[in-house]
Design an enzyme around this catalytic site. Structure first.
Site, PDB file in Angstrom:
ATOM      1  N   LYS A 194     -11.529   9.096  13.193  1.00 55.38           N
ATOM      2  CA  LYS A 194     -10.957   7.881  13.806  1.00 55.38           C
ATOM      3  C   LYS A 194     -10.168   8.288  15.049  1.00 55.38           C
ATOM      4  CE  LYS A 194      -7.441   4.336  13.025  1.00 55.38           C
ATOM      5  NZ  LYS A 194      -6.402   3.794  12.135  1.00 55.38           N
ATOM      6  N   PRO A 203      -5.427   4.075  21.562  1.00 52.58           N
ATOM      7  CA  PRO A 203      -5.968   5.396  21.220  1.00 52.58           C
ATOM      8  C   PRO A 203      -4.906   6.299  20.605  1.00 52.58           C
ATOM      9  CG  PRO A 203      -5.432   5.327  23.560  1.00 52.58           C
ATOM     10  CD  PRO A 203      -5.032   3.988  22.979  1.00 52.58           C
ATOM     11  N   LEU A 212       3.059   1.344  -2.539  1.00 52.32           N
ATOM     12  CA  LEU A 212       3.231  -0.115  -2.509  1.00 52.32           C
ATOM     13  C   LEU A 212       4.465  -0.561  -3.289  1.00 52.32           C
ATOM     14  CD1 LEU A 212      -0.522  -1.128  -2.975  1.00 52.32           C
ATOM     15  CD2 LEU A 212       0.807  -1.091  -0.850  1.00 52.32           C
ATOM     16  N   THR A 266      -0.563   2.012   8.520  1.00 53.53           N
ATOM     17  CA  THR A 266       0.659   2.798   8.349  1.00 53.53           C
ATOM     18  C   THR A 266       1.057   3.071   6.895  1.00 53.53           C
ATOM     19  OG1 THR A 266       1.761   0.683   8.780  1.00 53.53           O
ATOM     20  CG2 THR A 266       1.802   2.325  10.536  1.00 53.53           C
ATOM     21  N   ALA A 268      -0.993   6.598  -3.739  1.00 50.80           N
ATOM     22  CA  ALA A 268       0.396   7.087  -3.723  1.00 50.80           C
ATOM     23  C   ALA A 268       0.636   8.090  -4.855  1.00 50.80           C
ATOM     24  CB  ALA A 268       1.361   5.913  -3.838  1.00 50.80           C
ATOM     25  N   VAL A 303       1.381   1.793 -19.656  1.00 55.08           N
ATOM     26  CA  VAL A 303       2.770   1.912 -20.086  1.00 55.08           C
ATOM     27  C   VAL A 303       3.252   0.551 -20.586  1.00 55.08           C
ATOM     28  CG1 VAL A 303       5.140   2.297 -19.274  1.00 55.08           C
ATOM     29  CG2 VAL A 303       3.303   3.873 -18.601  1.00 55.08           C
ATOM     30  N   GLY A 354      -1.703   6.096 -10.591  1.00 56.19           N
ATOM     31  CA  GLY A 354      -2.708   7.041 -10.102  1.00 56.19           C
ATOM     32  C   GLY A 354      -3.543   6.446  -8.982  1.00 56.19           C
ATOM     33  N   VAL A 356      -7.987  -0.342  -1.749  1.00 55.51           N
ATOM     34  CA  VAL A 356      -8.202  -0.389  -0.301  1.00 55.51           C
ATOM     35  C   VAL A 356      -7.283   0.657   0.327  1.00 55.51           C
ATOM     36  CG1 VAL A 356      -9.070  -2.721   0.092  1.00 55.51           C
ATOM     37  CG2 VAL A 356      -6.631  -2.361  -0.294  1.00 55.51           C
ATOM     38  N   SER A 388      -3.345   3.888 -15.604  1.00 49.88           N
ATOM     39  CA  SER A 388      -4.098   3.036 -16.518  1.00 49.88           C
ATOM     40  C   SER A 388      -5.437   2.663 -15.900  1.00 49.88           C
ATOM     41  CB  SER A 388      -3.273   1.771 -16.795  1.00 49.88           C
ATOM     42  OG  SER A 388      -4.123   0.755 -17.241  1.00 49.88           O
TER      43      SER A 388
HETATM   44  P1  FAD Z   1      -2.081   1.109  -6.421  1.00 52.93           P
HETATM   45  O1  FAD Z   1      -3.341   1.526  -5.767  1.00 52.93           O
HETATM   46  O2  FAD Z   1      -1.955  -0.330  -6.803  1.00 52.93           O
HETATM   47  O3  FAD Z   1      -1.901   2.007  -7.706  1.00 52.93           O
HETATM   48  C1  FAD Z   1      -1.024   1.659  -8.740  1.00 52.93           C
HETATM   49  C2  FAD Z   1      -1.242   2.573  -9.918  1.00 52.93           C
HETATM   50  O4  FAD Z   1      -0.270   2.297 -10.914  1.00 52.93           O
HETATM   51  C3  FAD Z   1      -2.613   2.438 -10.563  1.00 52.93           C
HETATM   52  O5  FAD Z   1      -3.112   3.702 -10.926  1.00 52.93           O
HETATM   53  C4  FAD Z   1      -2.292   1.645 -11.839  1.00 52.93           C
HETATM   54  O6  FAD Z   1      -3.215   1.913 -12.862  1.00 52.93           O
HETATM   55  C5  FAD Z   1      -0.922   2.198 -12.168  1.00 52.93           C
HETATM   56  N1  FAD Z   1      -0.143   1.330 -13.030  1.00 52.93           N
HETATM   57  C6  FAD Z   1       0.463   0.148 -12.736  1.00 52.93           C
HETATM   58  N2  FAD Z   1       1.069  -0.358 -13.829  1.00 52.93           N
HETATM   59  C7  FAD Z   1       0.856   0.537 -14.837  1.00 52.93           C
HETATM   60  C8  FAD Z   1       1.203   0.593 -16.203  1.00 52.93           C
HETATM   61  N3  FAD Z   1       1.895  -0.390 -16.779  1.00 52.93           N
HETATM   62  N4  FAD Z   1       0.812   1.656 -16.917  1.00 52.93           N
HETATM   63  C9  FAD Z   1       0.092   2.675 -16.371  1.00 52.93           C
HETATM   64  N5  FAD Z   1      -0.273   2.667 -15.079  1.00 52.93           N
HETATM   65  C10 FAD Z   1       0.091   1.610 -14.334  1.00 52.93           C
HETATM   66  N6  FAD Z   1      -3.060   1.739   3.971  1.00 52.93           N
HETATM   67  C11 FAD Z   1      -3.436   2.534   5.001  1.00 52.93           C
HETATM   68  O7  FAD Z   1      -2.777   3.555   5.257  1.00 52.93           O
HETATM   69  N7  FAD Z   1      -4.522   2.217   5.750  1.00 52.93           N
HETATM   70  C12 FAD Z   1      -5.237   1.094   5.560  1.00 52.93           C
HETATM   71  O8  FAD Z   1      -6.234   0.867   6.251  1.00 52.93           O
HETATM   72  C13 FAD Z   1      -4.811   0.215   4.534  1.00 52.93           C
HETATM   73  N8  FAD Z   1      -5.453  -0.959   4.313  1.00 52.93           N
HETATM   74  C14 FAD Z   1      -4.973  -1.809   3.353  1.00 52.93           C
HETATM   75  C15 FAD Z   1      -5.530  -3.092   3.219  1.00 52.93           C
HETATM   76  C16 FAD Z   1      -4.998  -3.988   2.304  1.00 52.93           C
HETATM   77  C17 FAD Z   1      -5.562  -5.362   2.207  1.00 52.93           C
HETATM   78  C18 FAD Z   1      -3.933  -3.599   1.469  1.00 52.93           C
HETATM   79  C19 FAD Z   1      -3.373  -4.533   0.437  1.00 52.93           C
HETATM   80  C20 FAD Z   1      -3.404  -2.337   1.580  1.00 52.93           C
HETATM   81  C21 FAD Z   1      -3.890  -1.450   2.538  1.00 52.93           C
HETATM   82  N9  FAD Z   1      -3.314  -0.206   2.713  1.00 52.93           N
HETATM   83  C22 FAD Z   1      -3.706   0.602   3.735  1.00 52.93           C
HETATM   84  C23 FAD Z   1      -2.278   0.268   1.794  1.00 52.93           C
HETATM   85  C24 FAD Z   1      -2.882   1.212   0.782  1.00 52.93           C
HETATM   86  O9  FAD Z   1      -3.935   0.582   0.095  1.00 52.93           O
HETATM   87  C25 FAD Z   1      -1.816   1.638  -0.234  1.00 52.93           C
HETATM   88  O10 FAD Z   1      -0.693   2.101   0.445  1.00 52.93           O
HETATM   89  C26 FAD Z   1      -2.317   2.735  -1.102  1.00 52.93           C
HETATM   90  O11 FAD Z   1      -3.521   2.402  -1.693  1.00 52.93           O
HETATM   91  C27 FAD Z   1      -1.302   3.086  -2.165  1.00 52.93           C
HETATM   92  O12 FAD Z   1      -1.310   2.196  -3.229  1.00 52.93           O
HETATM   93  P2  FAD Z   1      -0.471   2.593  -4.494  1.00 52.93           P
HETATM   94  O13 FAD Z   1      -0.979   3.886  -5.016  1.00 52.93           O
HETATM   95  O14 FAD Z   1       0.962   2.483  -4.154  1.00 52.93           O
HETATM   96  O15 FAD Z   1      -0.781   1.418  -5.530  1.00 52.93           O
END
Ligand code: FAD
Length: 495
Positions: free
Chosen positions: A80, A98, A335, A346, A17, A187, A14, A49, A41
Site C-alpha cells: 500500500k 501518499p 477496539l 489508524t 489486538a 468468559v 483473540g 475487518v 471465544s
Molecule cells: P475483535 O476483533 O472484536 O476481537 C475481540 C476478541 O475478543 C475476539 O477474539 C472475541 O472472541 C473475544 N471475546 C469477546 N468477548 C469474549 C468473551 N466473553 N469470552 C472470550 N472471548 C471474548 N483498522 C485498521 O487499522 N485498518 C482498517 O482498514 C480498518 N478497517 C476497519 C473497518 C471497520 C468497518 C471497522 C469496524 C474496523 C476497522 N479497523 C481497521 C479496526 C480493526 O478492525 C480493529 O482495530 C482490529 O480488528 C482489532 O479488533 P479487536 O481485536 O480489538 O476486536
C-alpha cells in the site's frame, strides 16, 4: 492477584489486538519468568475487518521478528502506497494521500513552502507530481525506500493491505510457538479482589479458571473488563465523526491489483476498496442518522467492483474513546479502548501504539495509578490528534449536496482543528506537536486535496528568486517522473 508482582499476564480476546499484543509481549517478556495466556471465544468470533495499515506497521513487524516475505505470503498481503480519496470534492474529483515525503530528499517541510510559493507565482503543478510515492502508486510501480539520504528513493514510503483473519492466525502461530498459552472458551464470570477491585481471574462457560496479575482487555467494542466490569466510561465523538455503521463485503480479486486503498465519498459516508492477493475488501462506512441500513446495504452492493463472495455484514460502532484505557490492573488495547473510523487506517496503528506504551510502562504490580495515568494521557492525546485529522476530511468538502455533507460543512469543529486550518490558510504553516502521528506531508496532502488554499509561505525560502523557484519545481517534477519510470512495475513483483 499475587503480591509478588506481575507473573501472569492474561489477554482476553483473540482478534487482531489480542494476537498482536500476545506476539509482542511474549517476545518482550522472554526469559523474565512471566507467562502470557490468551483467552478467546470461537463462538463470539472477531470483528473480521481491518485490512489496511500505515507505515508504522514496520515497527511492529520488526519488534515481533516477522519475516516480510513470509508475512506477505501468509496474510495474502499487498503493498500500500497511500490512499486515493475520490469524490470528496464532488463527483469526478480525486486526490492522493501518499506515504513518504514530498519533493526531494531532505527538504521536508521547506519543500512544501517552495511548492506553495510556486503556485502563488502562477506555476501549474500537481501535488501528485512532486511525490515519488504518489507517482509510483498511479503507475502501479513499487520499490522500497532506500537509506541513502541523497536518493529520491529515500522519499518513498509503504505499508500493507492484508487479510485480518489470516493475520490473526499467523500471529497466533508465531505467539504460540514462543510460549503463549491459548484457551478457547467464552468468559462467563470475572472475579475481582473484594477490597481493591482488581481483577483476579476469568472463568469460561466450560469452567476453565484463568488467574492473572495483569489483564489486557482485547475483547472488542464491548470492553468486557474495562467497561462492563470496571466502568471506565466512553467519550462519544459522533458530533464530529457522524458515521456509526459499516457494511463490509468481500469481493472477487480484481484483475490488476492497485497499490493503494481507495476511499470514495458516497451519499451518507464513504466506501473503501482494498486490494488483496486473493480478494477485494469492500465496505461502506455511513451515518445511520442520514441513511437507513437497508439503503446503505443496497448502495454498497450497487457499487461493488467485482462480484461479492459473501453477504454484506453490518458492524455498528460509536466513534470515540474509552475515558480511561488503563484501570486498576486492566489495560484496554484495540477496539475495547475506543474506535476511530477507518478513513486513514489508524486502528491497527493504535493497537501498536498501545502495545508500545504498555512495554514502556510495564508495571511491577498490575495496579499502578501513576503509570495508568501516563498511559491514558498519551493515548488520549494521540487519539484526539487522529480524530482532528479525520474530521478535516469531512469538514472541508465541496460539490456534495447530501444532508451528511451539508451537516459536516456547517458543524462546529474542535478548536485545535480550526486553528490548524486557519494557520495553514493564512501562513502555509502546519502546526504540529512532536507527538502527532500524521506529519506535515500527510496534513498537506489532505488540506491541499480538500481544497484549503494557503495564501502565504515561509519567507525563509526567498533566498532564491521566484523564477529560480519555478525552475527548481519544474526540474524536480521531471526528476520524479524519470525516477518513477525506472521503478519496477507491480506486475513484475510478487506480493
Ligand atoms: P475483535 O476483533 O472484536 O476481537 C475481540 C476478541 O475478543 C475476539 O477474539 C472475541 O472472541 C473475544 N471475546 C469477546 N468477548 C469474549 C468473551 N466473553 N469470552 C472470550 N472471548 C471474548 N483498522 C485498521 O487499522 N485498518 C482498517 O482498514 C480498518 N478497517 C476497519 C473497518 C471497520 C468497518 C471497522 C469496524 C474496523 C476497522 N479497523 C481497521 C479496526 C480493526 O478492525 C480493529 O482495530 C482490529 O480488528 C482489532 O479488533 P479487536 O481485536 O480489538 O476486536
Amino acid at each position: 492477584m499475587s503480591t509478588a508482582g506481575v507473573r501472569e499476564v492474561v489477554i482476553l480476546g483473540g482478534g487482531t489486538a489480542g494476537w498482536m499484543t500476545a506476539a509482542a509481549l511474549v517476545r518482550a517478556l522472554e526469559g523474565s519468568g512471566r507467562r502470557v495466556t490468551l483467552v478467546e471465544s470461537d463462538a463470539i468470533g472477531t470483528v473480521g475487518v481491518g485490512e489496511a495499515t500505515i507505515p508504522t506497521i514496520h515497527w511492529f513487524n520488526q519488534i515481533v521478528g516477522l519475516d516480510e516475505a513470509e508475512f506477505l505470503r501468509e496474510t495474502k498481503a499487498t503493498y500500500k502506497l497511500g490512499i486515493e480519496f475520490a469524490g470528496w470534492n464532488g463527483p469526478g474529483s480525486a486526490y492522493f494521500h501518499p506515504f513518504g515525503t514530498f519533493g526531494p530528499p531532505g527538504d521536508g517541510v521547506m519543500f512544501l513552502h517552495r511548492l506553495i510559493r510556486g503556485r502563488l507565482d502562477g506555476l501549474d503543478i500537481a501535488t501528485e507530481d512532486v511525490s515519488l510515492t504518489a507517482r509510483a502508486a498511479r503507475t502501479a510501480r513499487f520499490a522500497k525506500p532506500v537509506a541513502d539520504p541523497r536518493s529520491l528513493l529515500s522519499t518513498l514510503g509503504y505499508a500493507y493491505h492484508f487479510d485480518a483473519g489470516l493475520y490473526a492466525r499467523y500471529l497466533r502461530r508465531h505467539a504460540e510457538a514462543r510460549g503463549v498459552t491459548r484457551i478457547e472458551g467464552k468468559v462467563a464470570t470475572v472475579e475481582q479482589h473484594p477490597e481493591t477491585g482488581c481483577i483476579t481471574a476469568l472463568t469460561t462457560e466450560a469452567g476453565a479458571r484463568i488467574a492473572g496479575d495483569l489483564f489486557i482487555d482485547c475483547s472488542g467494542f464491548r470492553g468486557l473488563l474495562i467497561e462492563e466490569t470496571l466502568g471506565a466510561g466512553y467519550d462519544d465523538w459522533s458530533q464530529w465523526l457522524p458515521c456509526d455503521r459499516a457494511w463490509a463485503a468481500p469481493g472477487a480479486a480484481e484483475a490488476a491489483v492497485i497499490p493503494y486503498t481507495r476511499a470514495t465519498a458516497a451519499e451518507a459516508g464513504w466506501r473503501w476498496r482494498i486490494p488483496l492477493q486473493h480478494r477485494t475488501g469492500n465496505g461502506y462506512v455511513f451515518a445511520s442518522r442520514f441513511q437507513d441500513e437497508d439503503a446503505a446495504r443496497a448502495s454498497l452492493l450497487a457499487a461493488l467492483p467485482t462480484p461479492p463472495l459473501a453477504d454484506p455484514r453490518l458492524i455498528r460502532f460509536t466513534p470515540g474513546r474509552r475515558r480511561r484505557a488503563w484501570v486498576k490492573n486492566v489495560v484496554a488495547i484495540g477496539l475495547s479502548s475506543g474506535f476511530l473510523e477507518p478513513l486513514e487506517s489508524t486502528s491497527i496503528h493504535l493497537i501498536q501504539s498501545g502495545i508500545a506504551k504498555l512495554l514502556a510502562l510495564f508495571p511491577r504490580n498490575g495496579d499502578d495509578a501513576l503509570l495508568a495515568e501516563q498511559y491514558d494521557r498519551v493515548l488520549a492525546q494521540e487519539m484526539r490528534d487522529i480524530r482532528d485529522f479525520l474530521i478535516l476530511h469531512y469538514r472541508q468538502t465541496a460539490g456534495r449536496g447530501e444532508p451528511l455533507w451539508r451537516y459536516c460543512r456547517a458543524m462546529p469543529i474542535p478548536e485545535t482543528l480550526a486553528y490548524r486550518i486557519d494557520q495553514f490558510r493564512r501562513s502555509g504553516r502546519i502546526m504540529l506537536s512532536s507527538d502527532d502521528l500524521f506529519r506535515d506531508a500527510s496534513w498537506f496532502a489532505v488540506l491541499d486535496g480538500q481544497g484549503v488554499v494557503p495564501t502565504d509561505y515561509n519567507p525563509m525560502i526567498e533566498a532564491a528568486g521566484a523564477e529560480d523557484n519555478r525552475g527548481y519545481l519544474n526540474a524536480l517534477r521531471k526528476a520524479i517522473a524519470d525516477a518513477c519510470a525506472k521503478l519496477p512495475t507491480l506486475a513484475s513483483q510478487s506480493g
